[in-house]
Write an enzyme that holds these catalytic residues in place. Structure first.
Site, PDB file in Angstrom:
ATOM      1  N   GLY A  35       0.750  -1.236   0.000  1.00 14.76           N
ATOM      2  CA  GLY A  35       0.000   0.000   0.000  1.00 14.76           C
ATOM      3  C   GLY A  35       0.784   1.292   0.000  1.00 14.76           C
ATOM      4  N   GLY A  36       2.104   1.233   0.068  1.00 17.25           N
ATOM      5  CA  GLY A  36       2.887   2.457   0.105  1.00 17.25           C
ATOM      6  C   GLY A  36       2.682   3.332  -1.115  1.00 17.25           C
ATOM      7  N   LYS A  37       2.735   2.733  -2.296  1.00 18.21           N
ATOM      8  CA  LYS A  37       2.561   3.513  -3.521  1.00 18.21           C
ATOM      9  C   LYS A  37       1.120   4.003  -3.655  1.00 18.21           C
ATOM     10  CE  LYS A  37       6.317   1.300  -6.147  1.00 18.21           C
ATOM     11  NZ  LYS A  37       6.627   0.170  -5.253  1.00 18.21           N
ATOM     12  N   ASP A  87      -5.523  -5.869  -5.532  1.00 17.63           N
ATOM     13  CA  ASP A  87      -4.615  -6.969  -5.218  1.00 17.63           C
ATOM     14  C   ASP A  87      -5.414  -8.264  -5.148  1.00 17.63           C
ATOM     15  OD1 ASP A  87      -1.499  -6.899  -4.192  1.00 17.63           O
ATOM     16  OD2 ASP A  87      -2.572  -8.734  -3.672  1.00 17.63           O
ATOM     17  N   ARG A 100      -2.930 -10.068   1.382  1.00 13.69           N
ATOM     18  CA  ARG A 100      -2.280  -8.797   1.033  1.00 13.69           C
ATOM     19  C   ARG A 100      -3.324  -7.681   0.924  1.00 13.69           C
ATOM     20  NH1 ARG A 100       2.725  -8.534  -1.086  1.00 13.69           N
ATOM     21  NH2 ARG A 100       2.108  -7.098  -2.747  1.00 13.69           N
ATOM     22  N   ASP A 142      -7.877 -10.281 -11.159  1.00 14.80           N
ATOM     23  CA  ASP A 142      -6.681 -10.838 -11.781  1.00 14.80           C
ATOM     24  C   ASP A 142      -6.143  -9.802 -12.761  1.00 14.80           C
ATOM     25  OD1 ASP A 142      -4.764 -12.173 -13.257  1.00 14.80           O
ATOM     26  OD2 ASP A 142      -6.011 -13.902 -13.730  1.00 14.80           O
ATOM     27  N   ASP A 176       3.067  -2.078 -10.502  1.00 11.52           N
ATOM     28  CA  ASP A 176       4.229  -2.503  -9.723  1.00 11.52           C
ATOM     29  C   ASP A 176       4.132  -4.025  -9.643  1.00 11.52           C
ATOM     30  OD1 ASP A 176       6.507  -2.345  -8.176  1.00 11.52           O
ATOM     31  OD2 ASP A 176       5.408  -2.086  -6.313  1.00 11.52           O
ATOM     32  N   CYS A 226      10.723  -4.564  -8.309  1.00 11.76           N
ATOM     33  CA  CYS A 226      11.870  -4.450  -7.396  1.00 11.76           C
ATOM     34  C   CYS A 226      12.899  -5.527  -7.723  1.00 11.76           C
ATOM     35  CB  CYS A 226      11.435  -4.520  -5.932  1.00 11.76           C
ATOM     36  SG  CYS A 226      10.567  -6.026  -5.477  1.00 11.76           S
TER      37      CYS A 226
END
Length: 262
Positions: free
Chosen positions: A79-81, A99, A104, A130, A148, A201
């Site tokens: 959830g940061g972004k 999500d 999550r 999905d 992301d 990442c």
């Protein structure tokens, strides 16, 4: 003994694989990846601070979300972004934060509840679709999309003996297939003239610039790669990559800003 052997095999495969990619740089990069991340405190528009990698903030802000826009965060947890995107709407617009994982998604909901004002929360819709099949249901809807994508997350692998023991070269290959399906779906879901920020990442080119390269092959003439360099980032054939050995501990984070033209 079997567990020890599995860990040794995983470490050997992992090390040899990334040594082949990064050559003489691998030693310094691996050492930087093993170090614990030092998160920054993000407070813009929040009711309490959230702690995350500075590279994630840089990438989310690169999407350039503005008041009144309709935005999709395709793989939003933890959830940061989403917080960065939601705060950029200033209470006016819509952010669909998606999500597929129920666990999550529960964390995502809590992060939104704990950090956004009631006004900003009203702009956020949390879904469980999905992402690889998104364009079957929505097309030409969003002004901006953040993808992301789930990735190899090598920094996590190096900190998790079980994950390292299970690692094999087939993992990034499988992930790259899913990542491309998500990116292709995003290209249909964004409006013409809208923007997608593809990020991971991962430090693996197969999951980063090669996914974008495949989009060129399969969707030729439909989009343009935009300038996406940030402080401490390294340019790739498509997009940019922040690596912790040369990015003052930030990252890893790959990002590529894409504008849909047709």
């Amino acid at each position: 003994m079997a567990k020890q052997k599995g860990k040794a095999d995983g470490e050997t495969l992992f090390g040899a694989y990334y040594q082949d990619i990064y050559q003489e740089r691998w030693g310094s990069l691996k050492a930087a990846l093993i170090k614990d991340k030092v998160p920054i405190t993000y407070t813009d528009g929040l009711i309490q601070p959230y702690y995350l990698d500075e590279a994630s903030v840089l990438a989310a802000k690169l999407l350039g979300v503005e008041r009144g826009e309709t935005v999709l965060d395709m793989c939003a947890a933890p959830g940061g972004k989403t917080l960065v995107l939601a705060s950029s709407l200033h209470g006016d617009g819509l952010l669909v934060s998606n999500d597929r994982s129920s666990a999550r998604r529960a964390r995502l909901k809590q992060v939104v509840k704990d950090h956004l004002s009631a006004e900003d929360q009203r702009c956020v819709q949390i879904t469980a679709h999905d992402a690889t099949r998104w364009s079957l249901h929505e097309q030409n809807r969003y002004d901006k999309i953040l993808l992301d994508a789930p990735c190899s997350s090598e920094r996590h692998v190096l900190h998790d003996p079980k994950a390292l023991a299970m690692w094999s070269p087939s993992r990034p290959k499988r992930l790259a297939i899913t990542q491309f399906a998500m990116l292709a779906a995003a290209l249909e879901a964004v409006k013409k003239g809208g923007y997608i920020l593809y990020s991971t990442c991962s430090i693996n080119p197969m999951e980063n610039e090669q996914v974008v390269e495949k989009l060129f092959e399969k969707r030729v003439g439909r989009f343009t790669i935009m300038e996406s360099t940030q402080v401490g980032s390294e340019e790739r054939k498509y997009g940019s990559l922040i690596l912790p050995d040369r990015g003052e501990g930030r990252g890893p984070l790959y990002f590529c800003l894409i504008r849909r033209d047709v």
